[in-house]
Design an enzyme around this catalytic site. Structure first.
Site, PDB file in Angstrom:
ATOM      1  CE  LYS A 144      -4.243   1.611   0.367  1.00 48.24           C
ATOM      2  NZ  LYS A 144      -3.916   2.539  -0.727  1.00 48.24           N
ATOM      3  CE  LYS A 154       3.157   6.939   6.867  1.00 47.54           C
ATOM      4  NZ  LYS A 154       2.908   7.886   5.775  1.00 47.54           N
ATOM      5  CE  LYS A 171       4.439   8.007  -1.137  1.00 45.07           C
ATOM      6  NZ  LYS A 171       3.672   8.285   0.095  1.00 45.07           N
ATOM      7  CB  THR A 180      -3.284  12.942   5.610  1.00 45.77           C
ATOM      8  OG1 THR A 180      -3.486  11.806   4.762  1.00 45.77           O
ATOM      9  CG2 THR A 180      -1.864  12.920   6.142  1.00 45.77           C
ATOM     10  CG  ASN A 235      -4.961  16.271   0.922  1.00 40.34           C
ATOM     11  OD1 ASN A 235      -4.710  15.843   2.055  1.00 40.34           O
ATOM     12  ND2 ASN A 235      -6.046  15.918   0.282  1.00 40.34           N
ATOM     13  CB  SER A 240      -6.012   4.379   2.150  1.00 37.88           C
ATOM     14  OG  SER A 240      -5.826   5.465   1.285  1.00 37.88           O
TER      15      SER A 240
HETATM   16  P1  NAD Z   1       0.152  18.616  -1.885  1.00 39.43           P
HETATM   17  O1  NAD Z   1       0.791  18.496  -3.238  1.00 39.43           O
HETATM   18  O2  NAD Z   1      -1.316  18.668  -1.791  1.00 39.43           O
HETATM   19  O3  NAD Z   1       0.727  19.905  -1.123  1.00 39.43           O
HETATM   20  C1  NAD Z   1       2.105  20.135  -0.954  1.00 39.43           C
HETATM   21  C2  NAD Z   1       2.295  21.547  -0.385  1.00 39.43           C
HETATM   22  O4  NAD Z   1       3.688  21.745  -0.132  1.00 39.43           O
HETATM   23  C3  NAD Z   1       1.889  22.664  -1.344  1.00 39.43           C
HETATM   24  O5  NAD Z   1       1.398  23.764  -0.593  1.00 39.43           O
HETATM   25  C4  NAD Z   1       3.227  23.030  -2.016  1.00 39.43           C
HETATM   26  O6  NAD Z   1       3.238  24.358  -2.525  1.00 39.43           O
HETATM   27  C5  NAD Z   1       4.164  22.899  -0.842  1.00 39.43           C
HETATM   28  N1  NAD Z   1       5.563  22.649  -1.246  1.00 39.43           N
HETATM   29  C6  NAD Z   1       6.031  21.830  -2.208  1.00 39.43           C
HETATM   30  N2  NAD Z   1       7.379  21.886  -2.269  1.00 39.43           N
HETATM   31  C7  NAD Z   1       7.759  22.756  -1.292  1.00 39.43           C
HETATM   32  C8  NAD Z   1       9.011  23.220  -0.841  1.00 39.43           C
HETATM   33  N3  NAD Z   1      10.142  22.804  -1.405  1.00 39.43           N
HETATM   34  N4  NAD Z   1       9.024  24.112   0.191  1.00 39.43           N
HETATM   35  C9  NAD Z   1       7.874  24.522   0.767  1.00 39.43           C
HETATM   36  N5  NAD Z   1       6.652  24.114   0.385  1.00 39.43           N
HETATM   37  C10 NAD Z   1       6.596  23.240  -0.635  1.00 39.43           C
HETATM   38  O7  NAD Z   1       0.755  17.376  -1.059  1.00 39.43           O
HETATM   39  P2  NAD Z   1       0.128  16.681   0.213  1.00 39.43           P
HETATM   40  O8  NAD Z   1      -0.681  15.525  -0.233  1.00 39.43           O
HETATM   41  O9  NAD Z   1      -0.454  17.708   1.119  1.00 39.43           O
HETATM   42  O10 NAD Z   1       1.449  16.041   0.884  1.00 39.43           O
HETATM   43  C11 NAD Z   1       2.325  16.805   1.712  1.00 39.43           C
HETATM   44  C12 NAD Z   1       3.217  15.861   2.496  1.00 39.43           C
HETATM   45  O11 NAD Z   1       2.420  14.956   3.276  1.00 39.43           O
HETATM   46  C13 NAD Z   1       4.134  14.965   1.660  1.00 39.43           C
HETATM   47  O12 NAD Z   1       5.337  14.747   2.354  1.00 39.43           O
HETATM   48  C14 NAD Z   1       3.358  13.665   1.586  1.00 39.43           C
HETATM   49  O13 NAD Z   1       4.195  12.543   1.332  1.00 39.43           O
HETATM   50  C15 NAD Z   1       2.770  13.632   2.974  1.00 39.43           C
HETATM   51  N6  NAD Z   1       1.604  12.758   3.101  1.00 39.43           N
HETATM   52  C16 NAD Z   1       0.493  12.958   2.341  1.00 39.43           C
HETATM   53  C17 NAD Z   1      -0.604  12.122   2.513  1.00 39.43           C
HETATM   54  C18 NAD Z   1      -1.892  12.329   1.752  1.00 39.43           C
HETATM   55  O14 NAD Z   1      -2.869  11.642   2.081  1.00 39.43           O
HETATM   56  N7  NAD Z   1      -1.966  13.256   0.801  1.00 39.43           N
HETATM   57  C19 NAD Z   1      -0.556  11.078   3.446  1.00 39.43           C
HETATM   58  C20 NAD Z   1       0.580  10.915   4.226  1.00 39.43           C
HETATM   59  C21 NAD Z   1       1.655  11.763   4.036  1.00 39.43           C
END
Ligand code: NAD
Length: 430
Positions: free
Chosen positions: A68, A92, A104, A188, A219, A362
């Protein structure tokens, strides 16, 4: 170290090994991903040009169940990053006790430069490329950075076209209309908010009016901001790639969310005009633009990195002034920085616990797809809170026993022991 997330993940495992009840042979095996597929993806763009992209899918460890893990679209994706993220998914899933292994995927691309049609073609080609590896009971992708329910719908459709029938269970994070679950989009962020509240209860501190800085307003960051704001905390800063909005009196999270949902960037928001135009934006928000680096060093009660990995490093850790850190992003803290934070007694809730809300919901979506039955939002949220809450309690219990130095090590010992135990029962094939 900071540049190589895989080395960072191995160092986190090594740090926990001394405290975990894990056979040495099994531990050595857990340092290597089971397999990684690299795919070349030629795509005819809407412009008429053909661009060749590169993508990956890594299956790290499947002892506890089907693989997953999310799919990331980003220019900095690499095989090592995907493998590190797959490892973190393994720990996790084990920590929150889901019957999954970790995986991943990622594609090296800049989504901002691609049209919707380009993204659809790229997603379909990528799905075809990894089709031999995924499946509803084999490996189940989900959204991550720059992918969303629409991406999952294209993946599900492409996979189903080859199978000859509709297979909703092959991905999670789908739109509701095709087998998604209520509550997945915000899961999340909701988990991050619940964990922050649990941390404050544990520390016997009041979250009301606590100041919080969140790096990343995507997100995860935006949903965490909204829910923590609802819980009474003060979100003083948040950012995107263009910089951070900062207001020590607290940002107007609703106005900022409306601005970003309409396609706006933080840089424009702080310039003021967009703020006045956004619904609710005239409510007195007076944010300044500061850099992402400055956001990390603000004097706040909680720092929540929610963007990319490797942002808290040996280079900036001495400047950090937050009194607690909740890791919403995967791998935001390097091991070298972690050691300094442990010495300084700054509690860090590790990523594998703090952002586990996504994989939990999920899983709940996957279960509903198996049952061909859908649950109301309240049932999903109650189950999310129960599961992430008991993982937090178990981590605290391990930490309070007094043998491990910090919460990350506590979480890793639990995850490694559970995964190793599955290996020991299953034995070594052939
Ligand atoms: P997203 O694409 O929706 O948002 C990412 C955010 O980070 C945006 O605001 C973007 O502008 C900003 N960003 C990107 N690069 C950057 C940088 N270098 N410096 C500062 N800001 C930056 O992504 P998301 O789904 O919110 O995921 C964010 C983090 O959470 C990631 O590490 C992801 O692996 C982790 N995560 C996400 C989920 C999920 O369900 N979406 C679950 C577990 C972990």
């Amino acid at each position: 170290m900071a540049d190589d997330p895989f080395e960072n993940m191995l160092a986190q495992m090594d740090r926990a090994k001394a405290f975990a009840d894990v056979d040495h042979g099994v531990f050595e095996r857990l340092k290597h991903p089971e397999r990684t597929l690299k795919v070349t993806l030629p795509v005819e763009l809407e412009s008429g040009e053909v661009e060749v992209f590169e993508g990956f899918r890594c299956q790290f460890d499947g002892a506890r169940g089907p693989f997953k893990g999310g799919v990331r679209y980003h220019p900095t994706v690499s095989q090592r990053e995907v493998e590190a993220l797959a490892g973190w998914m393994t720990w996790k899933a084990a920590l929150v006790d889901l019957p999954y292994g970790g995986a991943k995927g990622g594609v090296i691309c800049e989504p901002k430069d691609l049209t919707e049609r380009d993204l659809e073609r790229l997603t379909r080609r990528y799905t075809e490329g990894i089709r031999r590896m995924i499946g509803p009971d084999v490996d189940v992708p989900a959204p991550d950075m720059n992918t969303n329910p629409q991406t999952m719908a294209w993946m599900m459709d492409t996979y189903s076209m080859y199978e000859g029938y509709t297979v909703p269970k092959v991905v999670t994070g789908k739109p509701l209309e095709i087998g998604g679950t209520p509550g997945r989009v915000e899961a999340t962020g909701r988990g991050v908010s619940l964990i922050t509240q649990k941390l404050f209860e544990y520390l016997e501190r009041d979250l009301t009016d606590a100041s919080i800085a969140i790096q990343g307003f995507g997100n995860v960051g935006s949903n965490a901001a909204r829910l923590l704001d609802d819980a009474g905390a003060r979100i003083v800063a948040t950012s995107d790639v263009t910089g951070a909005a900062y207001d020590p009196d607290g940002l107007d999270v609703g106005a900022l969310a409306a601005h970003v949902e309409a396609g706006g960037m933080i840089e424009e928001y702080t310039a003021g005009e967009a703020r006045a135009e956004a619904p609710g934006g005239s409510s007195g928000d007076d944010a300044d633009l500061v850099s992402n680096e400055e956001l990390l060093t603000l004097d706040v009660d909680v720092l929540i990195p929610a963007a990319v990995e490797g942002v808290i490093t040996a280079d900036n850790v001495d400047d950090l002034r937050a009194s607690a850190i909740v890791e919403a992003a995967n791998g935001p803290t390097t091991v070298a920085a972690d050691e300094v934070l442990t010495e300084r007694d700054v509690p860090v809730v590790p990523d594998i616990l703090a952002n586990a809300g996504g994989i939990i919901v999920s899983y709940l979506e996957w279960v509903q797809n198996s049952q061909e039955f859908s649950w109301p939002l309240e049932t999903v949220n109650v189950e999310l809170e129960r599961r992430i809450g008991s993982a937090f309690d178990e981590t605290i219990e391990r930490y309070d026993e007094g043998s491990v130095p910090d919460l990350r090590t506590a979480a890793y010992t639990l995850a490694l022991e559970r995964t190793a135990s599955a290996h020991e029962y299953r034995g070594l094939f052939p």
